[in-house]
Write a protein that holds these residues in place. Structure first.
Motif, PDB file in Angstrom:
ATOM      1  N   TYR A 165      -6.532  -2.209  -6.481  1.00 56.71           N
ATOM      2  CA  TYR A 165      -7.482  -2.999  -5.704  1.00 56.71           C
ATOM      3  C   TYR A 165      -6.776  -3.504  -4.455  1.00 56.71           C
ATOM      4  O   TYR A 165      -5.742  -4.167  -4.545  1.00 56.71           O
ATOM      5  CB  TYR A 165      -8.006  -4.171  -6.536  1.00 56.71           C
ATOM      6  N   ILE A 166      -7.307  -3.164  -3.293  1.00 57.23           N
ATOM      7  CA  ILE A 166      -6.686  -3.543  -2.025  1.00 57.23           C
ATOM      8  C   ILE A 166      -7.646  -4.437  -1.258  1.00 57.23           C
ATOM      9  O   ILE A 166      -8.773  -4.036  -0.949  1.00 57.23           O
ATOM     10  CB  ILE A 166      -6.332  -2.299  -1.183  1.00 57.23           C
ATOM     11  N   LEU A 167      -7.205  -5.631  -0.941  1.00 53.59           N
ATOM     12  CA  LEU A 167      -8.034  -6.581  -0.204  1.00 53.59           C
ATOM     13  C   LEU A 167      -7.986  -6.315   1.291  1.00 53.59           C
ATOM     14  O   LEU A 167      -6.956  -5.928   1.830  1.00 53.59           O
ATOM     15  CB  LEU A 167      -7.528  -8.007  -0.434  1.00 53.59           C
ATOM     16  N   PHE A 168      -9.089  -6.522   1.979  1.00 50.87           N
ATOM     17  CA  PHE A 168      -9.102  -6.589   3.432  1.00 50.87           C
ATOM     18  C   PHE A 168      -8.843  -8.045   3.800  1.00 50.87           C
ATOM     19  O   PHE A 168      -9.380  -8.959   3.170  1.00 50.87           O
ATOM     20  CB  PHE A 168     -10.461  -6.175   3.987  1.00 50.87           C
ATOM     21  N   LYS A 169      -8.012  -8.296   4.825  1.00 55.00           N
ATOM     22  CA  LYS A 169      -7.750  -9.669   5.238  1.00 55.00           C
ATOM     23  C   LYS A 169      -9.004 -10.321   5.796  1.00 55.00           C
ATOM     24  O   LYS A 169      -9.183 -11.530   5.696  1.00 55.00           O
ATOM     25  CB  LYS A 169      -6.620  -9.723   6.256  1.00 55.00           C
ATOM     26  N   TYR A 227      -1.114  -1.773   5.914  1.00 52.22           N
ATOM     27  CA  TYR A 227      -1.137  -2.147   4.503  1.00 52.22           C
ATOM     28  C   TYR A 227       0.054  -3.027   4.193  1.00 52.22           C
ATOM     29  O   TYR A 227       1.186  -2.742   4.573  1.00 52.22           O
ATOM     30  CB  TYR A 227      -1.084  -0.882   3.642  1.00 52.22           C
ATOM     31  N   SER A 235      -0.338  -8.460   0.925  1.00 54.57           N
ATOM     32  CA  SER A 235      -1.385  -9.477   1.061  1.00 54.57           C
ATOM     33  C   SER A 235      -2.721  -8.897   1.493  1.00 54.57           C
ATOM     34  O   SER A 235      -3.704  -9.616   1.583  1.00 54.57           O
ATOM     35  CB  SER A 235      -0.940 -10.557   2.052  1.00 54.57           C
ATOM     36  N   GLY A 236      -2.791  -7.599   1.770  1.00 55.90           N
ATOM     37  CA  GLY A 236      -4.067  -6.983   2.113  1.00 55.90           C
ATOM     38  C   GLY A 236      -3.975  -6.057   3.305  1.00 55.90           C
ATOM     39  O   GLY A 236      -2.899  -5.761   3.810  1.00 55.90           O
ATOM     40  N   GLU A 260      -4.689  -5.289   7.180  1.00 54.94           N
ATOM     41  CA  GLU A 260      -4.866  -5.986   8.446  1.00 54.94           C
ATOM     42  C   GLU A 260      -5.298  -4.965   9.500  1.00 54.94           C
ATOM     43  O   GLU A 260      -4.654  -3.932   9.684  1.00 54.94           O
ATOM     44  CB  GLU A 260      -3.563  -6.646   8.868  1.00 54.94           C
TER      45      GLU A 260
END
Length: 90
Positions: A15-19, A52, A55-56, A58
């Motif tokens: 799971y990769i968050l978008f900032k 990447y 923290s997400g 950018e």
């Protein structure tokens, strides 16, 4: 999410968050390629680049393409390959 074998490959979901939140109307046609610390996102005629990190993702840049594309892939050297929608080729 668990690891799954596909042929000789093990798929490991992450799971990769978008900032920043990404709002789009289209939910099915997104294409992603990750190379080193760059993630490329293709949707129709727009290619976005993200950096990447733990923290997400950018946002780095965005490029408008001359036509809609439906497929994005990359190789080990970082070269990206885009395929236009098939009906544009006829």
């Amino acid at each position: 999410m668990t690891e799954q074998m596909v042929g000789f490959y093990t798929i490991v979901p992450e799971y990769i968050l978008f900032k920043e939140a990404q709002g789009v109307m289209q939910i099915m046609d997104h294409q992603f390629v990750k190379h080193d610390d760059q993630v490329y996102h293709l949707l129709e005629n727009k290619l976005d680049t993200y950096k990447y990190s733990e923290s997400g993702l950018e946002f780095v840049s965005s490029m408008e393409l001359e036509r809609d594309c439906e497929y994005l892939s990359g190789d080990d050297s970082g070269m990206l390959y885009l395929s236009p929608e098939i009906y544009h080729l006829m």
